[in-house]
Scaffold this motif. Structure first.
Motif, PDB file in Angstrom:
ATOM      1  N   ASN A 175       5.109 -13.373  13.035  1.00  0.00           N
ATOM      2  CA  ASN A 175       4.665 -12.416  14.022  1.00  0.00           C
ATOM      3  C   ASN A 175       4.154 -11.133  13.325  1.00  0.00           C
ATOM      4  OD1 ASN A 175       5.423 -13.689  16.616  1.00  0.00           O
ATOM      5  ND2 ASN A 175       7.558 -13.114  16.001  1.00  0.00           N
ATOM      6  N   LEU A 176       4.021 -10.961  12.136  1.00  0.00           N
ATOM      7  CA  LEU A 176       3.715 -10.118  10.874  1.00  0.00           C
ATOM      8  C   LEU A 176       2.212  -9.473  11.359  1.00  0.00           C
ATOM      9  CD1 LEU A 176       4.364  -8.097   8.768  1.00  0.00           C
ATOM     10  CD2 LEU A 176       3.470  -9.897   7.068  1.00  0.00           C
ATOM     11  N   ALA A 177       1.343 -10.235  11.494  1.00  0.00           N
ATOM     12  CA  ALA A 177      -0.121  -9.801  11.589  1.00  0.00           C
ATOM     13  C   ALA A 177      -0.007  -9.118  12.972  1.00  0.00           C
ATOM     14  CB  ALA A 177      -1.031 -10.871  11.776  1.00  0.00           C
ATOM     15  N   ALA A 178       0.479  -9.371  14.078  1.00  0.00           N
ATOM     16  CA  ALA A 178       0.250  -8.907  15.249  1.00  0.00           C
ATOM     17  C   ALA A 178       1.230  -7.388  15.188  1.00  0.00           C
ATOM     18  CB  ALA A 178       0.845  -9.720  16.505  1.00  0.00           C
ATOM     19  N   MET A 179       2.376  -7.588  14.742  1.00  0.00           N
ATOM     20  CA  MET A 179       3.144  -6.119  14.672  1.00  0.00           C
ATOM     21  C   MET A 179       2.439  -5.411  13.689  1.00  0.00           C
ATOM     22  SD  MET A 179       7.232  -7.592  14.295  1.00  0.00           S
ATOM     23  CE  MET A 179       7.911  -5.744  14.344  1.00  0.00           C
ATOM     24  N   LEU A 180       1.851  -5.767  12.661  1.00  0.00           N
ATOM     25  CA  LEU A 180       1.328  -4.725  11.949  1.00  0.00           C
ATOM     26  C   LEU A 180      -0.031  -3.816  12.389  1.00  0.00           C
ATOM     27  CD1 LEU A 180       1.144  -6.358   8.305  1.00  0.00           C
ATOM     28  CD2 LEU A 180       2.276  -4.236   8.936  1.00  0.00           C
ATOM     29  N   ARG A 181      -0.736  -4.660  13.483  1.00  0.00           N
ATOM     30  CA  ARG A 181      -1.860  -4.123  14.038  1.00  0.00           C
ATOM     31  C   ARG A 181      -1.180  -3.262  15.132  1.00  0.00           C
ATOM     32  NH1 ARG A 181      -3.558  -9.518  14.066  1.00  0.00           N
ATOM     33  NH2 ARG A 181      -2.842  -9.871  16.326  1.00  0.00           N
ATOM     34  N   ASP A 182      -0.187  -3.439  15.714  1.00  0.00           N
ATOM     35  CA  ASP A 182       0.454  -2.706  16.907  1.00  0.00           C
ATOM     36  C   ASP A 182       1.082  -1.198  16.232  1.00  0.00           C
ATOM     37  OD1 ASP A 182      -0.207  -4.506  18.768  1.00  0.00           O
ATOM     38  OD2 ASP A 182       1.869  -5.277  18.756  1.00  0.00           O
ATOM     39  N   PHE A 183       1.673  -1.381  15.017  1.00  0.00           N
ATOM     40  CA  PHE A 183       2.263  -0.254  14.150  1.00  0.00           C
ATOM     41  C   PHE A 183       1.199   0.646  13.572  1.00  0.00           C
ATOM     42  CE2 PHE A 183       4.275   1.834  10.533  1.00  0.00           C
ATOM     43  CZ  PHE A 183       5.443   1.959  11.235  1.00  0.00           C
ATOM     44  N   SER A 184      -0.064   0.178  13.253  1.00  0.00           N
ATOM     45  CA  SER A 184      -1.130   0.703  12.662  1.00  0.00           C
ATOM     46  C   SER A 184      -0.471   1.757  11.331  1.00  0.00           C
ATOM     47  CB  SER A 184      -1.479   1.886  13.700  1.00  0.00           C
ATOM     48  OG  SER A 184      -2.209   1.167  14.674  1.00  0.00           O
ATOM     49  N   PRO A 185      -0.333   1.202  10.004  1.00  0.00           N
ATOM     50  CA  PRO A 185       0.277   2.030   9.221  1.00  0.00           C
ATOM     51  C   PRO A 185      -0.583   2.786   8.487  1.00  0.00           C
ATOM     52  CG  PRO A 185      -0.259  -0.530   8.578  1.00  0.00           C
ATOM     53  CD  PRO A 185      -0.204  -0.483  10.022  1.00  0.00           C
ATOM     54  N   GLY A 186      -0.119   3.788   8.018  1.00  0.00           N
ATOM     55  CA  GLY A 186      -0.910   4.909   7.410  1.00  0.00           C
ATOM     56  C   GLY A 186      -0.018   6.009   7.058  1.00  0.00           C
ATOM     57  N   PRO A 187      -0.637   7.326   6.509  1.00  0.00           N
ATOM     58  CA  PRO A 187       0.302   8.102   5.905  1.00  0.00           C
ATOM     59  C   PRO A 187       1.211   8.687   6.732  1.00  0.00           C
ATOM     60  CG  PRO A 187      -2.231   8.538   5.733  1.00  0.00           C
ATOM     61  CD  PRO A 187      -2.127   7.488   6.646  1.00  0.00           C
ATOM     62  N   GLY A 188       2.432   8.609   6.056  1.00  0.00           N
ATOM     63  CA  GLY A 188       3.649   8.940   6.892  1.00  0.00           C
ATOM     64  C   GLY A 188       4.140   7.941   7.629  1.00  0.00           C
ATOM     65  N   ARG A 189       3.483   6.831   7.708  1.00  0.00           N
ATOM     66  CA  ARG A 189       3.935   5.510   8.486  1.00  0.00           C
ATOM     67  C   ARG A 189       3.806   4.219   7.604  1.00  0.00           C
ATOM     68  NH1 ARG A 189       4.376   5.617  14.006  1.00  0.00           N
ATOM     69  NH2 ARG A 189       3.489   3.352  14.250  1.00  0.00           N
TER      70      ARG A 189
END
Length: 288
Positions: free
Chosen positions: A151-165
């Protein structure tokens, strides 16, 4: 001289032969005999119910019966009046948390940061909570479940990592050539915000094996054939019930109960967790 003799009620002819009961403050492990029933057992627990202290006595066959404290007991054949044990002294405040960090006394949990740590399953989360939970609560780092690295790929897309995230991910069996490594590489390929994701892992098929085997009485964790579920096979090797999910849950609780601090874990897990914690807190504390 009184020709009729003395009053027969003036003295008790049996008094000198009746042993006097002595006071005895109970300690767990004391072997008591209930004078009325003849039950003999070691004191294993004391509870207060309805204003009465009850002691559980376990006999040599492992059977347990409860009796109210007070008179009516024998110790080595002598009558005793058993009183409750003294209240234990308050333990000294620990100087270190379970993770080895310096303890600073009670601390309020922080509001959760946007950054997260993800682990594969419930048992991973349980183990991390037991060892690092106090530190994570203080720093406001939440631990979420992946429910499998698939499930990692889908969760990363939903989470949208970036500065502060930021996201720190702990993966089981993260070794060269494993299915888990391939799934991680696929999930990170061309991911926006890739620099704000750190995936680390340990070499064990299951996080159970990241606990030092000595904690459960083994010299090493058993090798489980691939066609047998590793949790089922491990519990079977330990001589614990393993027929269904409830047995697995109970077995895991028994294993987890043996973990006290980070010193009961393998260094390959400790180092990865410390690195993930530092990574997700980098924005807060200005680390690289």
């Amino acid at each position: 001289m009184d020709r009729y003799g003395t009053n027969i009620f003036d003295s008790d002819p049996h008094a000198s032969r009746r042993p006097a009961s002595r006071q005895h403050q109970l300690s767990l492990g004391d072997v008591l005999e209930d004078a009325e029933t003849g039950w003999v057992g070691a004191a294993i627990r004391v509870e207060k119910s309805g204003g009465v202290h009850l002691v559980d006595l376990e006999d040599r066959h492992g059977r347990i019966r409860s009796f109210p404290l007070g008179p009516g007991f024998l110790i080595d054949g002598s009558p005793v009046i058993v009183t409750p044990p003294s209240a234990p002294a308050a333990p000294a405040a620990p100087t270190r948390t379970a993770s080895g960090s310096r303890a600073t006394g009670p601390r309020a949990a922080q509001v959760a940061l946007p950054s997260r740590i993800w682990v594969e399953g419930r048992h991973d989360a349980d183990l991390i909570q037991k060892v690092w939970g106090e530190d994570l609560a203080y720093d406001g780092v939440a631990v979420d479940l992946l429910e499998g690295v698939d499930n990692l790929a889908a969760m990363l897309r939903d989470f949208s990592p970036g500065p502060g995230r930021r996201v720190g991910v702990l993966v089981d069996h993260f070794v060269a050539g494993s299915k888990e490594t391939r799934l991680v590489n696929d999930a990170l390929a061309k991911l926006p915000g890739r620099d704000h994701v750190l995936v680390l892992g340990h070499p064990y098929v299951d996080v159970w094996q990241a606990i030092k085997p000595e904690r459960v009485g083994l010299t090493s964790w058993p090798e489980i054939p691939r066609h047998i579920d590793i949790k089922v096979g491990t519990l079977q090797a330990l001589g614990l019930p393993h027929a269904n999910q409830a047995d697995i849950a109970r077995g895991w609780r028994a294993i987890l109960a043996r973990v006290r601090t980070y010193a009961d874990l393998e260094p390959s897990l400790i180092g990865r967790m410390e690195e993930l914690i530092d990574f997700v807190l980098a924005d807060r504390y200005g680390q690289d």
